[in-house]
Design a protein around this motif. Structure first.
Motif, mmCIF file in Angstrom:
data_model
loop_
_atom_site.group_PDB
_atom_site.id
_atom_site.type_symbol
_atom_site.label_atom_id
_atom_site.label_comp_id
_atom_site.label_asym_id
_atom_site.label_seq_id
_atom_site.Cartn_x
_atom_site.Cartn_y
_atom_site.Cartn_z
ATOM 1 N N ALA A 67 -8.090 8.143 6.223
ATOM 2 C CA ALA A 67 -8.172 7.521 4.893
ATOM 3 C C ALA A 67 -7.065 6.469 4.741
ATOM 4 O O ALA A 67 -7.266 5.409 4.143
ATOM 5 C CB ALA A 67 -8.049 8.589 3.813
ATOM 6 N N MET A 68 -5.885 6.783 5.318
ATOM 7 C CA MET A 68 -4.779 5.816 5.243
ATOM 8 C C MET A 68 -5.129 4.548 6.012
ATOM 9 O O MET A 68 -4.736 3.449 5.622
ATOM 10 C CB MET A 68 -3.496 6.436 5.801
ATOM 11 N N ILE A 69 -5.879 4.681 7.109
ATOM 12 C CA ILE A 69 -6.297 3.488 7.870
ATOM 13 C C ILE A 69 -7.141 2.605 6.948
ATOM 14 O O ILE A 69 -6.953 1.384 6.872
ATOM 15 C CB ILE A 69 -7.134 3.886 9.117
ATOM 16 N N GLY A 70 -8.056 3.290 6.204
ATOM 17 C CA GLY A 70 -8.935 2.548 5.298
ATOM 18 C C GLY A 70 -8.150 1.835 4.206
ATOM 19 O O GLY A 70 -8.567 0.784 3.708
ATOM 20 N N ALA A 71 -6.968 2.434 3.838
ATOM 21 C CA ALA A 71 -6.198 1.872 2.725
ATOM 22 C C ALA A 71 -5.238 0.776 3.180
ATOM 23 O O ALA A 71 -4.560 0.165 2.363
ATOM 24 C CB ALA A 71 -5.413 2.982 2.038
ATOM 25 N N GLU A 111 0.819 -1.233 0.000
ATOM 26 C CA GLU A 111 0.000 0.000 0.000
ATOM 27 C C GLU A 111 0.841 1.266 0.000
ATOM 28 O O GLU A 111 0.304 2.379 0.078
ATOM 29 C CB GLU A 111 -0.926 0.036 1.219
ATOM 30 N N THR A 112 2.179 1.094 -0.064
ATOM 31 C CA THR A 112 3.047 2.273 0.070
ATOM 32 C C THR A 112 2.665 3.388 -0.919
ATOM 33 O O THR A 112 2.544 4.560 -0.525
ATOM 34 C CB THR A 112 4.527 1.870 -0.157
ATOM 35 N N ALA A 113 2.460 3.049 -2.171
ATOM 36 C CA ALA A 113 2.166 4.072 -3.191
ATOM 37 C C ALA A 113 0.893 4.835 -2.829
ATOM 38 O O ALA A 113 0.847 6.082 -2.875
ATOM 39 C CB ALA A 113 2.034 3.409 -4.555
ATOM 40 N N THR A 114 -0.143 4.082 -2.413
ATOM 41 C CA THR A 114 -1.414 4.737 -2.047
ATOM 42 C C THR A 114 -1.205 5.687 -0.868
ATOM 43 O O THR A 114 -1.674 6.834 -0.868
ATOM 44 C CB THR A 114 -2.469 3.661 -1.639
ATOM 45 N N ARG A 155 -0.713 11.111 1.325
ATOM 46 C CA ARG A 155 -0.002 12.053 2.205
ATOM 47 C C ARG A 155 0.550 13.242 1.411
ATOM 48 O O ARG A 155 0.257 14.407 1.752
ATOM 49 C CB ARG A 155 1.132 11.327 2.936
ATOM 50 N N PHE A 156 1.355 12.930 0.350
ATOM 51 C CA PHE A 156 2.096 14.028 -0.288
ATOM 52 C C PHE A 156 1.356 14.683 -1.461
ATOM 53 O O PHE A 156 1.540 15.877 -1.707
ATOM 54 C CB PHE A 156 3.470 13.530 -0.746
ATOM 55 N N ALA A 157 0.493 13.899 -2.172
ATOM 56 C CA ALA A 157 -0.147 14.486 -3.359
ATOM 57 C C ALA A 157 -1.496 15.092 -3.009
ATOM 58 O O ALA A 157 -1.931 16.068 -3.621
ATOM 59 C CB ALA A 157 -0.303 13.421 -4.443
ATOM 60 N N VAL A 158 -2.168 14.521 -1.995
ATOM 61 C CA VAL A 158 -3.513 15.030 -1.677
ATOM 62 C C VAL A 158 -3.475 15.967 -0.458
ATOM 63 O O VAL A 158 -3.812 17.155 -0.547
ATOM 64 C CB VAL A 158 -4.505 13.849 -1.441
ATOM 65 N N ALA A 159 -3.047 15.397 0.697
ATOM 66 C CA ALA A 159 -3.199 16.158 1.946
ATOM 67 C C ALA A 159 -2.196 17.313 2.070
ATOM 68 O O ALA A 159 -2.580 18.441 2.409
ATOM 69 C CB ALA A 159 -3.075 15.211 3.132
ATOM 70 N N LEU A 160 -0.907 17.027 1.798
ATOM 71 C CA LEU A 160 0.110 18.058 2.052
ATOM 72 C C LEU A 160 -0.148 19.377 1.302
ATOM 73 O O LEU A 160 -0.061 20.450 1.906
ATOM 74 C CB LEU A 160 1.507 17.497 1.761
ATOM 75 N N PRO A 161 -0.475 19.326 -0.027
ATOM 76 C CA PRO A 161 -0.747 20.605 -0.709
ATOM 77 C C PRO A 161 -1.894 21.384 -0.046
ATOM 78 O O PRO A 161 -1.831 22.612 0.088
ATOM 79 C CB PRO A 161 -1.133 20.181 -2.132
ATOM 80 N N VAL A 162 -2.950 20.638 0.381
ATOM 81 C CA VAL A 162 -4.079 21.337 1.032
ATOM 82 C C VAL A 162 -3.605 21.966 2.350
ATOM 83 O O VAL A 162 -3.943 23.118 2.673
ATOM 84 C CB VAL A 162 -5.258 20.357 1.287
#
Ligand code: ADP
Length: 459
Positions: free
Chosen positions: A107-111, A58-61, A66-73
């Protein structure tokens, strides 16, 4: 006042207080909160290592979340927070930041699956503590955000079919964190409000005190001007009364006839002079009090000046059968003072006059001039009269303060003499020292600073 008006008045007052509180809070906290948010970005990114190390398939997800979705926000929210000047907007941005950070971890827990499902709820716990503790998030918004995060984490565990023990322990830990942080942030808010209320009260008290100070200064000034004007207006006709009484007394334009008239004009002169003396005191006092005491400074021999003062008082002390002795220590040296001779002599006359006035018939008065160990000039006036009670030693320096007791039969005077003396000494940089043993007498000491003193061989 009607009930509705009363409630709206309370609401308005509270609203004004609330706005002031919020503004103050915002100013005090903003830079620290910004610092906390930047630290949060750093910590959030650091946990990317966790994704990479334990993420497995699941590393890629996880990294994308973390870095593509949450961090920019999160970066966007931090930037907006830094730019806003409005308290409510800043408060909401702070809560959104926690929601996004915690939500992305949920969301990461879900993934994830397996043991990882136990790691990530700890991340949500960190966000809960970070928001309520380190960032000082608003209590109500913080509580709402934290409850939402617990629900999201629990929902994610449920969706990813986590084992029951992970669901139960995560829920237990997360709920405890929410509870503890709710109590901590409520306590913080209550304390901040109490501190703010105390500060407001102190500010109001200090502004009231300043107002009162200015009012008292103004009324004091008005009183001084009133005294000076009235005294001036009284002095002129009073001098005329005394002058005409003298003319009648001397019978310059012919005899007055009945002898009783002669007695009356003597009484007029006596009372007139007494009144003139009081008026002079008031004028001197108002000048001293309102800074109009202009000094005419010059060098003069202090001993000669004190001798003059003694000579002026001798007549009264002789009538009261008092001894008035002078000790001109050091006898072979003249003390030269640079200052206003007239004012200093007047101060000495006031002090000797008091000694004569308050000491009983046949009493002893001593005057001494000298230098102390520091080179200051010292004028001492001692008497063996009733003295001044210890509790009145400070009071008698105040204007219009007198001591009324059975030993003081002399009721003449307004209680201005010593306050004038103190002012004269103060404008010369000197001091007035009063010592007394009640029942045994008084020693009044006038001290003139060494800087104004020179010595010369006595002439
Ligand atoms: P006044 O002499 O007009 O009363 P002062 O300011 O000169 O006013 O003195 C204040 C009070 O201090 C006097 O009323 C008196 O009670 C007390 N006092 C001053 N000098 C002496 C003294 N030498 N002996 C006893 N009491 C004194």
């Amino acid at each position: 006042m009607k009930f509705r008006e009363l409630t709206s008045c309370i609401v308005e007052t509270n609203r004004a207080g609330e706005v002031a509180f919020r503004t103050q809070e915002y100013k005090e906290r903003k830079s620290f909160q910004l610092f906390a948010l930047v630290c949060g970005l750093f910590i959030y990114s650091l946990f990317g290592f966790l994704d990479a190390v334990v993420g497995g398939p699941e590393t890629a997800t996880l990294l994308t979340l973390r870095f593509a979705v949450a961090l920019p926000v999160l970066i966007l929210l931090t930037t907006l927070f830094a730019r806003t000047t409005h308290y409510n907007a800043a408060r909401t941005l702070l809560s959104l930041y926690m929601l996004v950070a915690g939500g992305s971890i949920a969301a990461m827990i879900g993934a994830t699956s397996g043991v990882l499902q136990f790691c990530y709820p700890i991340g949500v716990m960190v966000v809960i503590c970070f928001g309520a503790g380190f960032c000082g998030q608003d209590f109500r918004q913080g509580l709402l955000v934290n409850i939402l995060l617990v629900l999201a984490a629990w929902g994610a565990l449920h969706v990813s079919e986590a084992p029951l023990w992970i669901m139960a322990s995560s829920l237990g830990f997360l709920s405890s964190a929410v509870l503890i942080m709710a109590v901590a942030s409520a306590t913080n808010e209550v304390l901040a409000r109490a501190r703010f209320a105390a500060l407001q009260e102190a500010r109001e008290a200090s502004s009231r005190a300043t107002d009162l100070y200015h009012t008292s200064l103004e009324s004091n000034h008005a009183m001084g001007q009133f005294l000076a004007t009235v005294s001036h207006e009284l002095r002129t006709p009073l001098n005329a009364i005394i002058g005409f009484a003298e003319v009648i007394d001397l019978q310059i334009f012919g005899p007055v006839g009945d002898e009783r008239y002669v007695g009356y004009v003597k009484d007029i002169q006596h009372s007139g002079r007494h009144l003139a003396h009081l008026i002079e005191d008031i004028i001197d006092y108002s000048k001293a009090e309102f800074g109009e005491m202009r000094l005419v400074s010059a060098e003069y021999p202090l001993r000669r000046s004190v001798e003059d003062a003694i000579r002026m008082c001798e007549g009264v002390s002789e009538r009261r059968e008092q001894s008035l002795d002078f000790d001109p220590y050091p006898g072979d040296v003249d003390i030269i003072h640079t200052g206003d001779e007239t004012r200093i002599r007047q101060a000495v006359i006031n002090v000797i006059g008091n000694a004569i006035k308050f000491t009983q018939t046949g009493g002893r008065i001593g005057v001494a001039v000298g230098l102390d160990a520091q080179g200051n000039a010292v004028i001492d006036v001692s008497d063996n009269g009733p003295g001044i009670p210890q509790d009145a030693l400070e009071r008698v320096r105040q204007p219009f303060a007198r001591v009324d007791d059975a030993y003081r039969t002399d009721t003449q005077g307004l209680g201005l003499g010593l306050s004038i003396v103190e002012k004269v000494m103060a404008v010369h940089g000197g001091t007035l020292d009063i010592r007394s043993t009640p029942g045994q007498g008084c020693r009044i000491r006038l001290v003139l600073p060494a800087g104004q003193i020179a010595t010369a061989p006595a002439m």
